[in-house]
Every structure is written in C-alpha cells, then in structure tokens.
Design a protein around this motif. Structure first.
Motif, PDB file in Angstrom:
ATOM      1  N   LYS A 134       1.168 -35.895  45.284  1.00 11.68           N
ATOM      2  CA  LYS A 134       0.389 -36.318  46.433  1.00 11.68           C
ATOM      3  C   LYS A 134       1.279 -37.152  47.358  1.00 11.68           C
ATOM      4  O   LYS A 134       2.227 -37.803  46.908  1.00 11.68           O
ATOM      5  N   ASP A 136       1.459 -39.888  50.771  1.00 16.20           N
ATOM      6  CA  ASP A 136       0.840 -40.814  51.717  1.00 16.20           C
ATOM      7  C   ASP A 136       1.567 -40.658  53.046  1.00 16.20           C
ATOM      8  O   ASP A 136       2.783 -40.855  53.125  1.00 16.20           O
ATOM      9  N   VAL A 150      -3.246 -41.497  55.462  1.00 14.06           N
ATOM     10  CA  VAL A 150      -4.098 -40.651  54.639  1.00 14.06           C
ATOM     11  C   VAL A 150      -3.275 -40.140  53.463  1.00 14.06           C
ATOM     12  O   VAL A 150      -2.044 -40.151  53.495  1.00 14.06           O
ATOM     13  N   ILE A 151      -3.965 -39.718  52.429  1.00 18.46           N
ATOM     14  CA  ILE A 151      -3.312 -39.122  51.269  1.00 18.46           C
ATOM     15  C   ILE A 151      -3.627 -37.626  51.248  1.00 18.46           C
ATOM     16  O   ILE A 151      -4.796 -37.240  51.351  1.00 18.46           O
ATOM     17  N   GLN A 169      -5.010 -30.495  51.028  1.00 17.20           N
ATOM     18  CA  GLN A 169      -6.214 -31.271  50.783  1.00 17.20           C
ATOM     19  C   GLN A 169      -6.013 -32.689  51.287  1.00 17.20           C
ATOM     20  O   GLN A 169      -5.012 -33.339  50.988  1.00 17.20           O
ATOM     21  N   TYR A 171      -7.613 -36.555  51.460  1.00 17.49           N
ATOM     22  CA  TYR A 171      -8.540 -37.456  50.782  1.00 17.49           C
ATOM     23  C   TYR A 171      -8.827 -38.663  51.668  1.00 17.49           C
ATOM     24  O   TYR A 171      -7.903 -39.291  52.184  1.00 17.49           O
ATOM     25  N   LYS A 172     -10.083 -38.965  51.863  1.00 13.46           N
ATOM     26  CA  LYS A 172     -10.460 -40.144  52.635  1.00 13.46           C
ATOM     27  C   LYS A 172     -11.804 -40.663  52.138  1.00 13.46           C
ATOM     28  O   LYS A 172     -12.591 -39.934  51.523  1.00 13.46           O
ATOM     29  N   LYS A 173     -12.062 -41.929  52.433  1.00 16.43           N
ATOM     30  CA  LYS A 173     -13.298 -42.545  51.992  1.00 16.43           C
ATOM     31  C   LYS A 173     -14.351 -42.499  53.084  1.00 16.43           C
ATOM     32  O   LYS A 173     -14.094 -42.846  54.233  1.00 16.43           O
ATOM     33  N   ARG A 177     -17.204 -43.679  49.393  1.00 15.84           N
ATOM     34  CA  ARG A 177     -16.956 -42.621  48.410  1.00 15.84           C
ATOM     35  C   ARG A 177     -15.801 -41.734  48.884  1.00 15.84           C
ATOM     36  O   ARG A 177     -15.725 -41.377  50.058  1.00 15.84           O
ATOM     37  N   GLU A 178     -14.909 -41.408  47.944  1.00 13.88           N
ATOM     38  CA  GLU A 178     -13.764 -40.562  48.288  1.00 13.88           C
ATOM     39  C   GLU A 178     -14.185 -39.097  48.350  1.00 13.88           C
ATOM     40  O   GLU A 178     -14.797 -38.583  47.419  1.00 13.88           O
ATOM     41  N   LYS A 179     -13.822 -38.472  49.473  1.00 10.60           N
ATOM     42  CA  LYS A 179     -14.118 -37.054  49.645  1.00 10.60           C
ATOM     43  C   LYS A 179     -12.855 -36.326  50.069  1.00 10.60           C
ATOM     44  O   LYS A 179     -11.927 -36.911  50.623  1.00 10.60           O
ATOM     45  N   SER A 180     -12.828 -35.031  49.807  1.00  8.11           N
ATOM     46  CA  SER A 180     -11.650 -34.235  50.149  1.00  8.11           C
ATOM     47  C   SER A 180     -12.042 -33.093  51.076  1.00  8.11           C
ATOM     48  O   SER A 180     -13.160 -32.591  51.045  1.00  8.11           O
TER      49      SER A 180
END
Length: 310
Positions: A134, A136, A150-151, A169, A171-173, A177-180
């Motif tokens: 992953k 950053d 972002v990751i 993909q 990933y953000k909050k 809650r973390e969503k992709s």
C-alpha cells in the motif's frame, strides 16, 4: 540504479534477442560492452538473470535458453511482440528512445513532445506494484492550498495523452468508517509518496484491460453508461482512423466519397466528448441523439464566445 535506466537495459536486451533470434550469453556481452550504457563493463550473469526475470514480470516476455544448441538465449513467446497492447507500445517507444540515446549525434535532428516526468514517483509506484505494498500519496488539488493524503493499493499504471495515471483501490474515512473505492491519480499531481509496510492482495479476477475496455480515456467514475455511438468522419481524418482506430470496438459501417461512418460501443465520457469537439468539422455524431445535441451545443457556445464583442 534508477528504474528509467533499468528499463533502457531491458529494452536493449529485448531488441538484441529480436534482432538475432538466438544468441549466447558471451555474444550478448560482446554487444553489451559496445554500448554507452555498459561503460565498457561486462554484464554479470546475475544481472542478466535479474533482467530476464524483470522482463517477464513487466512485459510478459519469456527469455528461454536452448541448452542443446550451445546455450542460446531466445524469446520463447515471440508472438507477444506482435500483439496490440500497452506492453508492445512501451517496447516500441522505449526502443526508439534507446536507439537515439546510443546515437547522440542525432539529438538535434529528432524532436519530441515534452512530457512531465518525476522519476522518484514513478519508481515508488513500480516498487509498490511489484511488492503489492500500500502507498501513502500526497497530491495537489486546484481548489485547496493544503496537500491531501490518501492510501491506495496501486493496481496498474495507465498513460493517456502523454500523462501517466495510477489506478487502484483508494481508502478513506467517511463518517468515521474506512471505505474503499477505485480511483485514478495523475502522476504529475502527486507531490509525495511513501511505501507502507502493509501489503495488499491483487484480486485474481482483476483484469485491467477488461476494466477499461468500455472507456476512451481516464474518466471512468462519472456514471456514464456504455452504449452504441456512430461517428461520421470526413476526408483524411477518416482515412487516418481506418488505420489508427479511436477505440478497440471501432467498426466501419459505411464508406462514401468523402466520409466514413464508424460504430463504437463505449462510455461517451467527458474526455471522449472533448475529443470529438476538438476535431471540429471533421467529425459529426450521428447517434445517440443526446450526444449529437450536446456536441452541437458546445460548438455553438464556442462560436458565440468568438462572436461576442469584448
């Protein structure tokens, strides 16, 4: 060694094998020391083996050895060099670049378009993809002064209009809650990159060509649905498109004296619509009607802007 320098060596080796069909390691070294890349130093067997593995990993080209014929190396799946893929496009482009680099006296007789470059960003993305790490990233946004981070899980790199993009993909909050979600970032907007220790698993059923198959460029998240599009193209533009299709779904429907009707099945996203507008009077939308009306409206707005007194 920088990734760009390694790529030059990969391409040189592929070109050599293409040219000679079969060649021993000793003969490879004879050719290698004659290049400026070598600095007059022979290529170590371990370096050759690493190059061989990298070429298979990046380009899908298998370098095999015929031990029964004096340990001759050759391309085991030479047919892949004839396929119309991003790999073969990269091979062709980088091969030409290598040839010019090895003939510096021709520098002032070959002109290129400038393209944004950031070797460190490109190197980091390549490493992240190879190791499934992953990443950053910090990137620029025109509407804010800060640098958001972002990751992402880097799935692939894609070039469009001389710009590189990384797809994967994100990933953000959201509401804690973390969503992709899938996302694309232009490399020239990435200002920082950090490889993380956390690995990701690339889905076995992920097919990058299939994912982008219904798209013209890099806009893939605006909700536009794929549909049948018919373009009428005029004059030399039509002749050029017969040999250089606009999209892999292109079919020739009808040919007249000065025009050709082409059919496509794709998502007519903004980048596709902008391309049509940019062709001016050389291209006309026949269907769908909504797309024809939108292109007509954009042309009228452009004409209006020129006709208004300032």
């Amino acid at each position: 060694m920088k990734t760009s320098e390694l790529f030059k060596e990969y391409i040189w080796l592929i070109d050599l094998l293409k040219t000679y069909g079969g060649i021993t390691f000793e003969e490879i070294n004879e050719k290698w020391v004659q290049t400026e890349m070598s600095g007059g130093v022979e290529m170590a067997r371990s370096t050759f083996n690493r190059h061989k593995d990298a070429i298979e990993d990046i380009f899908g080209i298998y370098i095999e050895c015929d031990r029964s014929n004096g340990y001759v190396y050759y391309i085991g799946n030479a047919k892949v060099l004839d396929d119309d893929t991003i790999q073969t496009w990269m091979l062709s482009t980088l091969s030409i670049s290598n040839k010019i680099h090895e003939n510096k006296s021709l520098y002032d007789r070959v002109l290129f378009e400038n393209a944004p470059e950031n070797d460190s960003i490109f190197d980091g993305l390549i490493e992240g993809m190879r190791k499934n790490l992953k990443i950053d990233i910090g990137y620029q946004k025109y509407d804010i002064e800060t640098t958001p981070h972002v990751i992402i899980e880097p799935y692939c790199l894609k070039m469009f209009h001389r710009r590189w993009y990384v797809f994967g993909q994100l990933y953000k909050k959201i509401n804690g809650r973390e969503k992709s979600t899938f996302s694309l970032f232009s490399l020239d907007k990435i200002v920082s990159l950090k490889l993380l220790e956390e690995k990701f698993i690339l889905p076995k059923d992920f097919d990058v060509e299939a994912y982008f198959s219904n798209y013209f460029g890099v806009i893939v998240f605006d909700g536009t649905r794929a549909e049948r599009v018919v373009l009428r193209v005029y004059g030399n533009e039509a002749k050029d498109m017969k040999y250089r299709p606009l999209h892999h779904s292109q079919k020739c429907l009808k040919e007249c004296d000065n025009s050709v009707d082409f059919e496509y099945f794709l998502c007519p996203t903004t980048d596709f619509r902008d391309y049509i507008i940019g062709r001016g009077t050389r291209m006309k939308v026949i269907s769908p009607k909504w797309l024809a009306y939108e292109i007509r409206y954009k042309h009228m707005e452009a004409a209006k802007a020129y006709s208004e007194d300032k």
